[in-house]
Design a protein around this motif. Structure first.
Motif, PDB file in Angstrom:
ATOM      1  N   SER A  68       0.671  -1.455  -0.191  1.00 57.72           N
ATOM      2  CA  SER A  68      -0.016  -0.332   0.023  1.00 57.72           C
ATOM      3  C   SER A  68       1.256   1.207   0.060  1.00 57.72           C
ATOM      4  N   HIS A 112      -5.128  -6.537   3.611  1.00 58.04           N
ATOM      5  CA  HIS A 112      -6.545  -6.310   4.341  1.00 58.04           C
ATOM      6  C   HIS A 112      -6.488  -5.381   5.077  1.00 58.04           C
ATOM      7  N   HIS A 113      -5.849  -4.954   5.877  1.00 57.19           N
ATOM      8  CA  HIS A 113      -5.563  -4.056   6.920  1.00 57.19           C
ATOM      9  C   HIS A 113      -5.438  -2.587   5.984  1.00 57.19           C
ATOM     10  N   ASN A 155      -7.510   0.919   3.021  1.00 61.76           N
ATOM     11  CA  ASN A 155      -7.867   1.771   3.584  1.00 61.76           C
ATOM     12  C   ASN A 155      -7.045   3.181   2.268  1.00 61.76           C
ATOM     13  N   ASP A 156      -5.057   2.591   3.202  1.00 61.96           N
ATOM     14  CA  ASP A 156      -4.096   3.817   2.508  1.00 61.96           C
ATOM     15  C   ASP A 156      -4.055   3.484   1.278  1.00 61.96           C
ATOM     16  N   VAL A 162      -6.220   2.435  -0.958  1.00 56.97           N
ATOM     17  CA  VAL A 162      -7.558   3.688  -1.829  1.00 56.97           C
ATOM     18  C   VAL A 162      -7.239   4.499  -2.219  1.00 56.97           C
ATOM     19  N   ALA A 163      -6.701   5.332  -0.620  1.00 57.25           N
ATOM     20  CA  ALA A 163      -6.187   6.466  -0.305  1.00 57.25           C
ATOM     21  C   ALA A 163      -5.159   7.070  -1.579  1.00 57.25           C
ATOM     22  N   VAL A 223     -13.573  -6.061   2.263  1.00 59.51           N
ATOM     23  CA  VAL A 223     -14.118  -4.565   3.410  1.00 59.51           C
ATOM     24  C   VAL A 223     -14.478  -3.650   3.338  1.00 59.51           C
ATOM     25  N   LEU A 277     -15.861  -1.134   1.804  1.00 60.62           N
ATOM     26  CA  LEU A 277     -15.231   0.350   1.407  1.00 60.62           C
ATOM     27  C   LEU A 277     -16.125   0.485  -0.131  1.00 60.62           C
ATOM     28  N   GLN A 330     -14.511  -4.306  -6.369  1.00 61.63           N
ATOM     29  CA  GLN A 330     -13.585  -5.355  -5.456  1.00 61.63           C
ATOM     30  C   GLN A 330     -13.807  -6.549  -5.987  1.00 61.63           C
TER      31      GLN A 330
END
Length: 363
Positions: free
Chosen positions: A58, A78-79, A82-83, A85-86, A98, A100, A104
């Motif tokens: 990420s 998976h954790h 978010n990063d 996608v950002a 997830v 979001l 996916q």
């Protein structure tokens, strides 16, 4: 890791980024890319999404990337979705959904690296099918053998590309990095790829989707038993390189007991090499002299292990169709790899050698 100008000057070796698939060159509709992998289900609409890179870390995601969330030994990708996608990921490959709002692609648990290799291979247009591919495995000698073969290839007026220990943070990187590197090699008009293939890479599907024209087995000694647990399991992992679906011709050190076993176990064509092939062998601190297939060789790097490395590279060069003159010139012009019994000459009255080793046998 410091780059050494001597080993890089040939152009065969380039630093490889370990975090993502490299320079963004191709672009592909996700609707086309998804057909390369086996999905359990898809969340979101793949139509109209354009992918311009394949990432698995990420921290290195770029806008337009598809991010593969690997559940590793220490970290779970998976954790970090978010990063990703950002940072601009347009889709993610997951083993579990997830919450979001992003496309996916869900794959079977435990199959992420298998699917990632298929994804990267399709995205970069199966570059290994357009290059002669040589894979080198074994506990010791992979790096030196790869650079010896690259030297032979240059003597034959070829443009080799080497992936290995000196390329980046892993001997054999993850599949998107490999596929991008091969794609870039083609863009740079390289015409043969030589790759160090580690046991971890074979076990973790990093070289999936690649068929090697030649696979070289150097030796097997005690190493990586924290991962493989037993020597037999370590051998069986190395032997995967020589499966029918993965390799066309094997080049095997028959003096090594595990190599002798491999020649018996393998179902592909195997050509062997032995120290006995080096006729009239004379070894000294400055190098070795021997006759190989009737051709005198003056090897400028010392040690019996380097004679073995030279024999492996010469055998592969012969299979590739390189002339005896090219093999002779390539080996005799080879001056070593940085940190591998490297002689330092600064006008001193005593000898200095720098040597790096991962194993007791190599030391």
């Amino acid at each position: 890791m410091t780059e050494d100008p001597r080993t890089l000057s040939s152009g065969a070796h380039r630093k490889i980024d370990g975090g993502r698939s490299g320079p963004r060159v191709p672009r592909m509709p996700l609707s086309e890319l998804v057909t390369a992998i086996e999905t359990v289900s898809i969340l979101g609409d793949v139509n109209g999404v354009i992918v311009s890179g394949v990432s698995f870390d990420s921290r290195h995601v770029m806008p337009g990337d598809i991010f593969c969330a690997i559940a590793g030994e220490h970290f779970d990708g998976h954790h970090f979705i978010n990063d990703a996608v950002a940072r601009g990921a347009v889709a993610v490959v997951v083993e579990r959904y997830v919450p979001l709002p992003i496309v996916q692609l869900r794959v079977h648990p435990g199959s992420m690296r298998v699917q990632m290799a298929k994804l990267a291979n399709r995205f970069y247009g199966n570059p290994s099918a357009r290059l002669p591919m040589v894979g080198i495995t074994g506990t010791n000698g992979k790096t030196t053998t790869s650079f010896m073969l690259a030297s032979i290839a240059r003597a034959a007026d070829r443009s080799p590309f080497v992936i290995g220990t000196l390329s980046g943070y892993r001997t054999t990187p993850e599949s998107p990095v490999i596929q991008n590197s091969l794609y870039q090699a083609l863009e740079d008009s390289d015409d043969i790829a030589i790759m160090e293939v580690s046991s971890h890479a074979l076990d973790q599907h990093r070289v999936d989707e690649i068929v090697f024209d030649i696979g070289i087995f150097t030796n097997l000694t005690q190493d990586h038993l924290d991962y493989h647990h037993t020597m037999d399991a370590y051998y069986m992992t190395k032997a995967r390189l020589f499966e029918i679906a993965r390799c066309r011709i094997g080049v095997v050190n028959i003096d090594d007991p595990w190599g002798a076993r491999l020649t018996r176990d393998s179902q592909i064509v195997v050509e062997t090499y032995s120290i006995e092939d080096a006729v009239d062998l004379e070894m000294a601190a400055q190098g070795s002299n021997f006759v190989l297939d009737g051709i005198p060789i003056k090897l400028g790097v010392a040690g019996k292990h380097n004679v073995y490395n030279a024999l492996a590279a010469a055998k592969a060069g012969k299979i590739l169709g390189y002339s005896p003159n090219s093999i002779q010139l390539g080996l005799e012009s080879f001056r070593g790899v940085s940190g591998r019994l490297e002689r330092l000459e600064e006008g001193q009255s005593f000898g200095v050698q720098v040597d790096f080793a991962n194993t007791q046998v190599a030391l």
